[in-house]
Motif scaffolding. Structure first.
Motif, mmCIF file in Angstrom:
data_model
loop_
_atom_site.group_PDB
_atom_site.id
_atom_site.type_symbol
_atom_site.label_atom_id
_atom_site.label_comp_id
_atom_site.label_asym_id
_atom_site.label_seq_id
_atom_site.Cartn_x
_atom_site.Cartn_y
_atom_site.Cartn_z
ATOM 1 N N MET A 247 0.909 -1.396 -0.227
ATOM 2 C CA MET A 247 -0.353 -0.194 -0.016
ATOM 3 C C MET A 247 1.025 1.125 -0.339
ATOM 4 O O MET A 247 0.461 1.806 -0.832
ATOM 5 C CB MET A 247 -0.388 -0.118 0.889
ATOM 6 C CG MET A 247 -1.876 0.912 1.519
ATOM 7 S SD MET A 247 -2.716 1.279 2.420
ATOM 8 C CE MET A 247 -1.907 2.258 3.863
ATOM 9 N N PHE A 251 0.938 4.193 -3.072
ATOM 10 C CA PHE A 251 0.009 5.328 -2.579
ATOM 11 C C PHE A 251 1.721 6.200 -3.190
ATOM 12 O O PHE A 251 1.624 7.463 -3.854
ATOM 13 C CB PHE A 251 0.323 5.753 -1.177
ATOM 14 C CG PHE A 251 -0.857 5.188 -0.481
ATOM 15 C CD1 PHE A 251 -2.218 5.123 -1.269
ATOM 16 C CD2 PHE A 251 -1.458 5.552 0.728
ATOM 17 C CE1 PHE A 251 -3.412 4.937 -0.216
ATOM 18 C CE2 PHE A 251 -2.432 5.269 1.605
ATOM 19 C CZ PHE A 251 -3.427 4.776 0.277
ATOM 20 N N GLU A 255 1.552 9.502 -5.684
ATOM 21 C CA GLU A 255 1.474 11.047 -5.129
ATOM 22 C C GLU A 255 2.951 11.203 -6.743
ATOM 23 O O GLU A 255 2.206 12.711 -6.748
ATOM 24 C CB GLU A 255 2.168 10.803 -4.035
ATOM 25 C CG GLU A 255 0.804 10.883 -3.376
ATOM 26 C CD GLU A 255 -0.290 11.948 -2.596
ATOM 27 O OE1 GLU A 255 -0.717 12.417 -3.519
ATOM 28 O OE2 GLU A 255 -1.393 10.881 -2.694
ATOM 29 N N PHE A 256 3.696 10.820 -6.675
ATOM 30 C CA PHE A 256 4.526 11.203 -7.963
ATOM 31 C C PHE A 256 4.099 11.625 -9.068
ATOM 32 O O PHE A 256 4.805 12.257 -9.711
ATOM 33 C CB PHE A 256 5.799 10.252 -7.448
ATOM 34 C CG PHE A 256 6.967 10.439 -6.721
ATOM 35 C CD1 PHE A 256 7.694 12.114 -5.938
ATOM 36 C CD2 PHE A 256 7.186 10.081 -5.141
ATOM 37 C CE1 PHE A 256 7.925 12.483 -4.691
ATOM 38 C CE2 PHE A 256 8.101 10.635 -4.660
ATOM 39 C CZ PHE A 256 8.516 11.164 -4.466
ATOM 40 N N SER A 265 9.616 16.021 -9.585
ATOM 41 C CA SER A 265 10.247 15.911 -7.993
ATOM 42 C C SER A 265 10.466 14.129 -7.639
ATOM 43 O O SER A 265 11.585 14.479 -6.890
ATOM 44 C CB SER A 265 9.205 16.472 -7.023
ATOM 45 O OG SER A 265 8.270 15.446 -6.633
ATOM 46 N N PRO B 126 -5.596 2.513 7.874
ATOM 47 C CA PRO B 126 -6.357 3.667 6.341
ATOM 48 C C PRO B 126 -6.045 2.277 5.381
ATOM 49 O O PRO B 126 -5.314 1.005 5.451
ATOM 50 C CB PRO B 126 -5.356 3.841 5.977
ATOM 51 C CG PRO B 126 -4.479 3.759 7.084
ATOM 52 C CD PRO B 126 -5.168 3.325 8.036
ATOM 53 N N GLY B 130 -8.454 3.863 -0.167
ATOM 54 C CA GLY B 130 -8.564 5.061 -0.147
ATOM 55 C C GLY B 130 -9.310 4.984 1.529
ATOM 56 O O GLY B 130 -9.990 6.666 1.804
ATOM 57 N N PHE B 268 12.558 19.291 -3.137
ATOM 58 C CA PHE B 268 11.880 19.518 -3.862
ATOM 59 C C PHE B 268 10.668 17.702 -3.700
ATOM 60 O O PHE B 268 8.964 17.967 -4.346
ATOM 61 C CB PHE B 268 12.328 18.782 -5.335
ATOM 62 C CG PHE B 268 12.951 20.086 -6.158
ATOM 63 C CD1 PHE B 268 12.797 20.409 -7.186
ATOM 64 C CD2 PHE B 268 14.561 20.176 -5.684
ATOM 65 C CE1 PHE B 268 12.865 21.664 -7.458
ATOM 66 C CE2 PHE B 268 15.620 21.566 -5.998
ATOM 67 C CZ PHE B 268 14.756 21.884 -6.958
ATOM 68 N N ALA B 269 10.530 16.860 -3.327
ATOM 69 C CA ALA B 269 9.572 15.901 -3.175
ATOM 70 C C ALA B 269 8.724 16.276 -1.865
ATOM 71 O O ALA B 269 7.889 15.759 -1.659
ATOM 72 C CB ALA B 269 10.702 14.719 -2.610
ATOM 73 N N VAL B 272 5.120 16.081 -1.822
ATOM 74 C CA VAL B 272 4.430 14.761 -1.750
ATOM 75 C C VAL B 272 4.715 13.645 -0.614
ATOM 76 O O VAL B 272 3.347 13.471 -0.434
ATOM 77 C CB VAL B 272 5.452 13.980 -3.733
ATOM 78 C CG1 VAL B 272 5.705 12.816 -3.385
ATOM 79 C CG2 VAL B 272 5.746 14.653 -4.607
ATOM 80 N N LEU B 273 6.239 14.162 -0.475
ATOM 81 C CA LEU B 273 6.180 13.249 1.491
ATOM 82 C C LEU B 273 5.183 13.357 1.529
ATOM 83 O O LEU B 273 4.785 12.940 3.092
ATOM 84 C CB LEU B 273 7.305 14.064 1.303
ATOM 85 C CG LEU B 273 8.790 13.416 0.465
ATOM 86 C CD1 LEU B 273 10.020 13.818 1.278
ATOM 87 C CD2 LEU B 273 8.261 12.054 0.832
ATOM 88 N N ALA B 275 2.055 14.846 1.060
ATOM 89 C CA ALA B 275 0.905 14.058 0.766
ATOM 90 C C ALA B 275 0.331 12.820 1.279
ATOM 91 O O ALA B 275 -1.172 11.816 1.953
ATOM 92 C CB ALA B 275 0.823 14.459 -0.654
ATOM 93 N N PHE B 276 1.688 12.231 1.013
ATOM 94 C CA PHE B 276 1.491 10.868 1.323
ATOM 95 C C PHE B 276 1.566 10.737 2.754
ATOM 96 O O PHE B 276 0.743 9.612 3.198
ATOM 97 C CB PHE B 276 3.119 9.984 0.877
ATOM 98 C CG PHE B 276 3.473 8.689 1.560
ATOM 99 C CD1 PHE B 276 3.309 7.708 0.959
ATOM 100 C CD2 PHE B 276 4.709 8.896 1.894
ATOM 101 C CE1 PHE B 276 2.777 6.502 1.770
ATOM 102 C CE2 PHE B 276 5.181 7.639 3.147
ATOM 103 C CZ PHE B 276 4.418 6.664 2.634
ATOM 104 N N ARG B 279 -1.649 11.236 3.893
ATOM 105 C CA ARG B 279 -2.685 10.151 3.396
ATOM 106 C C ARG B 279 -2.196 8.292 4.427
ATOM 107 O O ARG B 279 -3.339 8.106 4.534
ATOM 108 C CB ARG B 279 -2.661 8.837 1.884
ATOM 109 C CG ARG B 279 -2.876 8.043 1.296
ATOM 110 C CD ARG B 279 -3.360 8.821 0.143
ATOM 111 N NE ARG B 279 -4.268 8.165 -0.941
ATOM 112 C CZ ARG B 279 -4.574 7.825 -2.217
ATOM 113 N NH1 ARG B 279 -3.951 8.786 -2.782
ATOM 114 N NH2 ARG B 279 -5.264 7.059 -2.523
ATOM 115 N N ILE B 280 -1.277 8.545 5.086
ATOM 116 C CA ILE B 280 -1.128 7.628 5.537
ATOM 117 C C ILE B 280 -1.191 7.486 7.277
ATOM 118 O O ILE B 280 -0.706 7.438 8.494
ATOM 119 C CB ILE B 280 -0.210 6.435 5.486
ATOM 120 C CG1 ILE B 280 0.720 6.962 5.896
ATOM 121 C CG2 ILE B 280 -0.314 5.675 4.412
ATOM 122 C CD1 ILE B 280 2.340 6.480 6.036
#
Lengths: 350, 350
Positions: A247, A251, A255-256, A265, B126, B130, B268-269, B272-273, B275-276, B279-280
């Motif tokens: 999972m 994810f 996301e990327f 990124s 989770p 989703g 840069f990431a 994304v990190l 958002a990730f 999510r969890i």
């Protein structure tokens, strides 16, 4: 010279993965030779001075019921590979075939070591210390007594004392944790409490290095080298973590991939993501040991690729080279007084 | 108007976390009022027209043995909060205090619902779809019979049918999976096989929506809305995944912190990190239900921060608002013929 018998037909991919893995393995291990077991035409293309084909006409399917594998397919590559071990032609067998069939055939052909009631499946998982935690049992036994858990602990100690750690050298006296729902000795059900008592006795008699109770999170923390549990709990724990890892991977990818910016990124983060992936790459931990049999058998993940299958071959090679079988037998024999006193207790009606 | 009794002293942080969470919760829920239970001086600073302090002189420590919490600290904030539910002053109690003590006190003060032998702890995790998977039991019961597993399935169905999903609406007829080591009905130990039979009967009589056996990875796949297991297995699975998640988080941090270049790539990431992580984020799943009691009690993680504790309050609010207690009672009563026939069978000596 170490000789391994390889079930080349097993797993999701068969010879397409097993043969290239065998070739690389032979290149890396100049003192190893391989018996390639399987259908002759599928293996005919493989030439190597330290490999020869042992023909087997049948293949155990990944969905074959145990009875079919055991009773009807007597000339399966899985069975013939194990028979090589029984006959002394090979020191260990490796298969990526279905686990239930492999355990049943191995048990039928090889029998269990004196003093072991039930064989167990042991695997290694990466831990936060950068090493690996060996967990057993992982599905061979759904109902275990405290005595079985003690046997698993003794066999697991023998295994870890011969296997090369992912990082570092084998440890002659690895620590054992009993998987429980709390660290206190009063925690757990009756089987677990009794197992705790037996493991403490075994530690006192020098049969193993018992740390005490551990909890689920200790597997990945690396609190102990070995974590002992019944096959039901072990199987659930292993599959649950596979589910979580998959999972999380899904994810991260999602996301990327969300938009061009996140794609870019990802490119920047790529070296880090690759290093991260390598660190938890399950392929490097492939190769579960079937312990407690009178012969060495290693089980590769069915979906193993070449790298993963090669790791399973290396596991089997390390075990054979370091005489795992003799060490299991010696450790079980050393623990015999304890196991026998237990057996005597068990005979008393409950 | 929904009234919750909040143990403001419980958890690792006590009023420092619980009071700000209460304030935000009240802002977000205009039809809620709170009974703030705890030491008067610690709570004196909190003023809100829909909140009042209910004094309790003692605090159950995170390491207090169950006996101490139950017998010696009769004026603890945990106990007084639960007594508010018993007395009808509140529809649900919420505490971040120690789980064993909370379950013991709740069971002692509230008693179990008719037809329920043992209360269970249910939490949400989770999943890859989703949404969230509700898992029970998570530690209240180390040795379960097939009948207990059936009761858990019925109570879990009642819970999921009233709780707001993390994404989406509640489902009146959620699916139930029985945690096992394979999907086939012949898998598992005797308790599990028997539980499978009972669950199939319950599905036939319309008591629940039984999917069949599921494996550990199905929890995070989201194969079913509810996964039923005994408390030992559930606790190990939950803690194992906590261990893996924490190892993965640690590795990612370490890899990004390796050198200036990886630091820059982390920047840069970052979106994304984040958002990730959201999510969890386990905080969004905080608030485990103690099911099977004659009153609603919710358990927050001891280390909960303000956001996490607020989620636990919202859980309890949703449950009270949607009359979880009455639904559990109704579902258990509906399943009574099945549970009674089981009870009759159980009386027969084994």
């Amino acid at each position: 010279m170490i000789t391994l018998a390889v079930d080349c037909m097993g797993g999701d991919h068969g010879p397409r993965v097993t043969l290239p893995a065998c070739r690389r393995f032979l290149e890396q291990h100049p003192d190893a030779q391989l018996l390639l077991v399987g259908q002759s035409d599928a293996l005919a293309g493989f030439k190597h001075e330290r490999a020869r084909v042992v023909p087997a006409a049948e293949v155990v399917g990944m969905d074959d019921p145990i009875e079919v594998a055991l009773r009807r397919k007597r000339d399966s590559s899985m069975r013939v590979a194990i028979e090589q071990v029984k006959d002394g032609a090979a020191q260990a067998a490796v298969s990526a075939g279905n686990t239930g069939a492999l355990m049943a055939i191995a048990r039928y052909v090889l029998k269990t070591v004196e003093g072991v009631d039930r064989p167990a499946i042991a695997t290694q998982l990466p831990n936060a210390k950068g090493g690996a935690t060996t967990v057993l049992d992982l599905g061979a036994n759904v109902d275990c007594t405290a005595e079985h858990l003690l046997q698993f602990a003794v066999m697991g100690s023998a295994l870890v004392s011969v296997l090369q750690h992912v990082d570092g050298q084998p440890d002659p006296n690895p620590t054992v944790g009993l998987l429980n729902i709390g660290e206190e000795v009063i925690k757990g059900n009756e089987v677990i409490k009794r197992a705790g008592e037996l493991l403490r006795s075994a530690a006192e008699s020098g049969d193993l290095n018992f740390h005490g109770n551990v909890e689920g999170n200790d597997i990945f923390k690396g609190t102990t080298d070995i974590v002992v549990c019944d096959g039901f709990v072990g199987n659930v724990a292993l599959k649950t973590t596979e589910g979580l890892a998959s999972m999380i991977g899904g994810f991260l990818k999602k996301e990327f991939a969300r938009n061009p910016l996140t794609w870019i990124s990802a490119l920047f983060a790529l070296p880090v993501l690759l290093a991260f992936r390598k660190r938890i790459d399950h392929r490097r931990y492939n190769g579960a040991a079937l312990l407690g049999l009178r012969g060495l058998v290693f089980k590769s993940h069915g979906s193993a690729d070449e790298l993963a299958f090669r790791h399973a071959l290396s596991r089997a090679y390390d075990a054979a080279r370091n005489q795992l079988l003799q060490r299991v037998e010696a450790r079980i024999a050393h623990a015999a007084p304890l196991l026998n006193s237990v057996a005597a207790t068990v005979v008393t009606p409950a």
